[in-house]
Design a protein around this motif. Structure first.
Motif, mmCIF file in Angstrom:
data_model
loop_
_atom_site.group_PDB
_atom_site.id
_atom_site.type_symbol
_atom_site.label_atom_id
_atom_site.label_comp_id
_atom_site.label_asym_id
_atom_site.label_seq_id
_atom_site.Cartn_x
_atom_site.Cartn_y
_atom_site.Cartn_z
ATOM 1 N N HIS A 76 14.836 -0.512 -3.976
ATOM 2 C CA HIS A 76 14.241 -0.591 -2.707
ATOM 3 C C HIS A 76 12.783 -1.236 -2.685
ATOM 4 O O HIS A 76 12.150 -1.245 -1.736
ATOM 5 C CB HIS A 76 14.123 0.825 -1.990
ATOM 6 C CG HIS A 76 15.426 1.249 -1.716
ATOM 7 N ND1 HIS A 76 15.649 2.572 -1.568
ATOM 8 C CD2 HIS A 76 16.629 0.727 -1.395
ATOM 9 C CE1 HIS A 76 17.098 3.009 -1.056
ATOM 10 N NE2 HIS A 76 17.523 1.639 -1.164
ATOM 11 N N SER A 77 12.416 -1.575 -3.836
ATOM 12 C CA SER A 77 11.059 -2.458 -4.277
ATOM 13 C C SER A 77 9.880 -1.393 -3.577
ATOM 14 O O SER A 77 9.379 -1.991 -2.787
ATOM 15 C CB SER A 77 11.177 -3.923 -3.450
ATOM 16 O OG SER A 77 11.955 -4.701 -4.137
ATOM 17 N N ARG A 78 10.215 -0.239 -4.158
ATOM 18 C CA ARG A 78 8.893 0.537 -3.676
ATOM 19 C C ARG A 78 8.263 1.061 -4.847
ATOM 20 O O ARG A 78 8.809 1.074 -5.855
ATOM 21 C CB ARG A 78 9.663 1.781 -2.882
ATOM 22 C CG ARG A 78 10.114 1.490 -1.569
ATOM 23 C CD ARG A 78 10.410 2.697 -0.904
ATOM 24 N NE ARG A 78 11.459 2.519 0.278
ATOM 25 C CZ ARG A 78 12.145 3.340 0.718
ATOM 26 N NH1 ARG A 78 12.554 4.465 0.268
ATOM 27 N NH2 ARG A 78 12.768 2.904 2.122
ATOM 28 N N ILE A 79 6.941 1.830 -4.794
ATOM 29 C CA ILE A 79 6.276 2.390 -5.760
ATOM 30 C C ILE A 79 6.001 3.592 -5.497
ATOM 31 O O ILE A 79 5.724 3.976 -4.251
ATOM 32 C CB ILE A 79 4.696 1.956 -5.823
ATOM 33 C CG1 ILE A 79 4.917 0.316 -6.469
ATOM 34 C CG2 ILE A 79 4.077 2.654 -7.076
ATOM 35 C CD1 ILE A 79 5.798 0.115 -7.815
ATOM 36 N N GLY A 80 6.548 4.695 -6.137
ATOM 37 C CA GLY A 80 6.602 6.100 -5.667
ATOM 38 C C GLY A 80 5.422 6.864 -6.470
ATOM 39 O O GLY A 80 4.891 6.679 -7.646
ATOM 40 N N ARG A 81 4.895 7.865 -5.709
ATOM 41 C CA ARG A 81 4.110 8.704 -6.396
ATOM 42 C C ARG A 81 4.626 10.261 -6.258
ATOM 43 O O ARG A 81 4.759 10.501 -5.117
ATOM 44 C CB ARG A 81 2.614 8.511 -5.452
ATOM 45 C CG ARG A 81 1.393 9.451 -6.341
ATOM 46 C CD ARG A 81 0.146 9.497 -5.572
ATOM 47 N NE ARG A 81 0.079 9.943 -3.910
ATOM 48 C CZ ARG A 81 -0.585 9.370 -3.024
ATOM 49 N NH1 ARG A 81 -1.427 8.452 -3.186
ATOM 50 N NH2 ARG A 81 -0.364 10.036 -1.873
ATOM 51 N N ILE A 82 4.215 10.975 -7.331
ATOM 52 C CA ILE A 82 4.784 12.270 -6.993
ATOM 53 C C ILE A 82 3.707 13.404 -7.715
ATOM 54 O O ILE A 82 3.146 12.941 -8.969
ATOM 55 C CB ILE A 82 6.320 12.557 -8.034
ATOM 56 C CG1 ILE A 82 6.712 14.154 -7.726
ATOM 57 C CG2 ILE A 82 6.375 12.245 -9.376
ATOM 58 C CD1 ILE A 82 8.167 14.244 -8.022
ATOM 59 N N THR A 83 3.269 14.310 -7.085
ATOM 60 C CA THR A 83 2.383 15.293 -7.434
ATOM 61 C C THR A 83 2.945 16.101 -8.639
ATOM 62 O O THR A 83 4.229 16.249 -8.635
ATOM 63 C CB THR A 83 2.034 16.045 -6.431
ATOM 64 O OG1 THR A 83 2.910 16.928 -5.968
ATOM 65 C CG2 THR A 83 1.404 15.312 -5.347
ATOM 66 N N THR A 136 5.214 10.627 -2.300
ATOM 67 C CA THR A 136 4.893 9.543 -1.367
ATOM 68 C C THR A 136 5.495 8.167 -1.874
ATOM 69 O O THR A 136 5.299 8.288 -2.988
ATOM 70 C CB THR A 136 3.505 9.625 -1.185
ATOM 71 O OG1 THR A 136 2.942 10.807 -0.752
ATOM 72 C CG2 THR A 136 2.753 8.712 -0.167
ATOM 73 N N GLU A 137 5.911 7.223 -1.060
ATOM 74 C CA GLU A 137 6.397 6.103 -1.493
ATOM 75 C C GLU A 137 5.595 4.932 -0.878
ATOM 76 O O GLU A 137 5.113 4.891 0.518
ATOM 77 C CB GLU A 137 7.876 5.878 -1.020
ATOM 78 C CG GLU A 137 8.638 6.920 -1.911
ATOM 79 C CD GLU A 137 10.089 7.086 -1.363
ATOM 80 O OE1 GLU A 137 10.132 7.498 -0.263
ATOM 81 O OE2 GLU A 137 11.060 6.854 -2.141
ATOM 82 N N PHE A 138 5.463 3.914 -1.309
ATOM 83 C CA PHE A 138 4.824 2.668 -1.156
ATOM 84 C C PHE A 138 5.509 1.264 -0.921
ATOM 85 O O PHE A 138 6.012 1.083 -2.148
ATOM 86 C CB PHE A 138 3.425 2.398 -1.740
ATOM 87 C CG PHE A 138 2.220 3.557 -1.761
ATOM 88 C CD1 PHE A 138 1.432 3.874 -0.697
ATOM 89 C CD2 PHE A 138 2.462 4.637 -2.803
ATOM 90 C CE1 PHE A 138 0.653 5.105 -0.808
ATOM 91 C CE2 PHE A 138 1.725 5.813 -2.826
ATOM 92 C CZ PHE A 138 0.776 6.124 -1.806
ATOM 93 N N GLY A 139 5.584 0.790 -0.100
ATOM 94 C CA GLY A 139 6.658 -0.565 -0.233
ATOM 95 C C GLY A 139 5.783 -1.824 -0.524
ATOM 96 O O GLY A 139 4.699 -1.734 -0.325
ATOM 97 N N ILE A 140 6.424 -2.335 -1.719
ATOM 98 C CA ILE A 140 5.861 -3.923 -2.108
ATOM 99 C C ILE A 140 5.773 -4.713 -1.109
ATOM 100 O O ILE A 140 6.861 -5.179 -0.605
ATOM 101 C CB ILE A 140 6.644 -4.231 -3.575
ATOM 102 C CG1 ILE A 140 6.504 -3.009 -4.414
ATOM 103 C CG2 ILE A 140 5.935 -5.400 -4.038
ATOM 104 C CD1 ILE A 140 7.343 -3.170 -5.757
ATOM 105 N N PRO A 141 4.854 -5.657 -1.301
ATOM 106 C CA PRO A 141 4.634 -6.646 0.070
ATOM 107 C C PRO A 141 5.843 -7.609 -0.321
ATOM 108 O O PRO A 141 6.481 -8.308 0.816
ATOM 109 C CB PRO A 141 3.452 -7.398 -0.581
ATOM 110 C CG PRO A 141 2.396 -6.340 -0.775
ATOM 111 C CD PRO A 141 3.527 -5.568 -2.014
ATOM 112 N N SER A 142 6.394 -8.052 -1.443
ATOM 113 C CA SER A 142 7.593 -8.777 -1.903
ATOM 114 C C SER A 142 8.731 -7.909 -1.809
ATOM 115 O O SER A 142 9.060 -6.971 -2.608
ATOM 116 C CB SER A 142 7.342 -9.565 -3.259
ATOM 117 O OG SER A 142 6.190 -10.170 -3.491
ATOM 118 N N SER A 143 9.611 -8.073 -0.820
ATOM 119 C CA SER A 143 10.729 -7.251 -0.436
ATOM 120 C C SER A 143 11.505 -7.360 -1.573
ATOM 121 O O SER A 143 12.515 -6.568 -1.906
ATOM 122 C CB SER A 143 11.268 -7.837 0.832
ATOM 123 O OG SER A 143 11.598 -8.998 0.907
#
Length: 418
Positions: free
Chosen positions: A93-100, A106-113
């Motif tokens: 899904h081309s995302r970066i995830g953060r987990i505490t 929390t997930e962040f989409g990458i500009p390049s799909s």
């Protein structure tokens, strides 16, 4: 691993090896691409989003699992950030995830799909740096989620693993271009060609000697590169995959297809230790007690090996979770990604490696005696049922679980007294 997935994996590897395409080999043999290819063949369309959102499952003491928002995201790499959270990539899904540390995601989409991130590492600048195998870029994400991308100069590159170097730069592998890359925190990129052609460099780690060490799966070598770009190579008997600096001043690596864990000294002396067949070890790191911890992809285990070669294995709670990358976390934990299950797992070694509860025979014992025996057996005292107005000294007449069972440390044993 299911029969369908095994068949698909064999087909993919056969077709790719016969294609003669370095890029195809690098993409398809890599963990993420092989996963995507085979899941697509078995399941057809992408798996549906998890209707329950992030889930936590704790059927195994010492291992807690957290599901990402969409289980088909295919997490494939993870690293501890300077903010105390764990950061991971979702290749599909081309995302970066953060987990505490408590499991909030929390997930962040990458500009390049089509970024298809493969590796991630904490940088010396406090940001997280990641590779984009699908868009030929190196990415940087702040702990607040701001993403910046830096394109590679070599066309058709597939940057894969990445790590922080001792020189204040980030270093990455590029299986398609057959190079080791260096990127400064300002985004300046330099790549160095590996002497062995089509070596398929995968994992990379900073060594205790001030150099960077990497694995060459197809070249069947361990490589060393100085911060100035000089490369040396050392042949090994088993194709290597993951690599980490060990607690003993050596480098340790996983033999993905050969069921081995390898060790190489900074001078190049190699030793290999056998592990169970068909375990397919992938990621490897050092645990809080100085042991080596690694994932066993096909066996669905997390394994621990002492520097002397003693092995212990612990099953992942989710069937066919297929663990891959593993990294140290805060408070003595380890974190692993379960690529097929779409989960991030927190490992608590102190609980996982604690002595087992060997349930003692308690029938006929007093409550005080039972408490002592349970404590010695590493078990806990559960619910105690006894008469309201006993007329004589009470002893245990029934227990649950039954005696002679070997259970996780601290398992509570319920008693009925009469």
């Amino acid at each position: 691993m299911s029969r369908e997935v095994r068949k698909c994996a064999a087909r993919v590897l056969t077709s790719v090896r016969g294609s003669g395409s370095t890029r195809a080999i690098a993409v398809c043999v890599s963990a993420a691409a092989l996963t995507l290819e085979c899941v697509g063949a078995v399941a057809g369309a992408a798996l549906p989003p998890n209707p329950f959102g992030p889930l936590r499952v704790t059927p195994t003491r010492g291992i807690t699992e957290f599901a990402i928002s969409n289980v088909s995201g295919r997490p494939s790499a993870i690293a501890l950030g300077r903010d105390g959270n764990l950061w991971f990539v979702e290749t599909r899904h081309s995302r970066i995830g953060r987990i505490t540390p408590r499991g909030k995601i929390t997930e962040f989409g990458i500009p390049s799909s089509s970024g298809e991130p493969r590796g991630i590492a904490a940088g010396p600048d406090g940001n997280l740096w990641f590779t984009e195998g699908g868009s030929n870029k190196i990415g940087r994400i702040s702990t607040h989620g701001t993403i910046t991308e830096f394109p590679l100069s070599i066309s058709n590159s597939v940057p894969f693993a990445i790590t922080a170097g001792p020189d204040g730069n980030l270093w990455f592998t590029d299986p398609a271009a057959n190079t080791i890359g260096r990127v400064s925190t300002a985004g300046t990129i330099t790549e160095f060609s590996i002497p062995t052609e089509r070596s398929s460099p995968f994992s990379i780690a900073a060594g205790p000697d001030g150099n960077l060490w990497f694995t060459e799966e197809h070249g069947q070598k361990i490589g060393r590169i100085t911060t100035s770009g000089t490369i040396s190579e050392f042949p090994v008997a088993t194709p290597p995959y993951g690599i980490t600096a060990g607690p003993d001043g050596n480098l340790w690596w996983t033999g993905w297809t050969g069921a081995k864990i390898g060790r190489i000294t900074p001078s190049g002396a190699v030793s290999e230790f056998p592990i169970p067949e068909r375990s397919n070890p992938r990621g490897i790191t050092v645990g809080p007690e100085g042991d080596l911890w690694f994932s066993e992809f096909s066996a669905n285990n997390i394994a621990r090996m002492t520097p002397s070669g003693k092995l212990s294995e612990y099953p992942i709670p989710t069937e066919e979770g297929f663990p891959t990358a593993i990294t140290p976390g805060p408070h003595g934990t380890l974190w692993v990604v379960e690529t097929f299950a779409g989960k991030i797992a927190r490992i608590e070694p102190k609980i996982l490696t604690a002595p087992k509860c060997a349930v003692p025979k308690l029938r006929g014992k007093t409550l005080a005696q039972a408490r002592m025996l349970l404590r010695r057996a590493h078990c806990g005292l559960g619910k105690v049922t006894k008469p309201v107005k006993p007329r004589h000294k009470l002893v245990v007449v029934a227990q649950k679980p039954a005696a002679k069972k070997t259970l996780p440390n601290g398992t509570k044993v319920s008693l009925r007294l009469s």
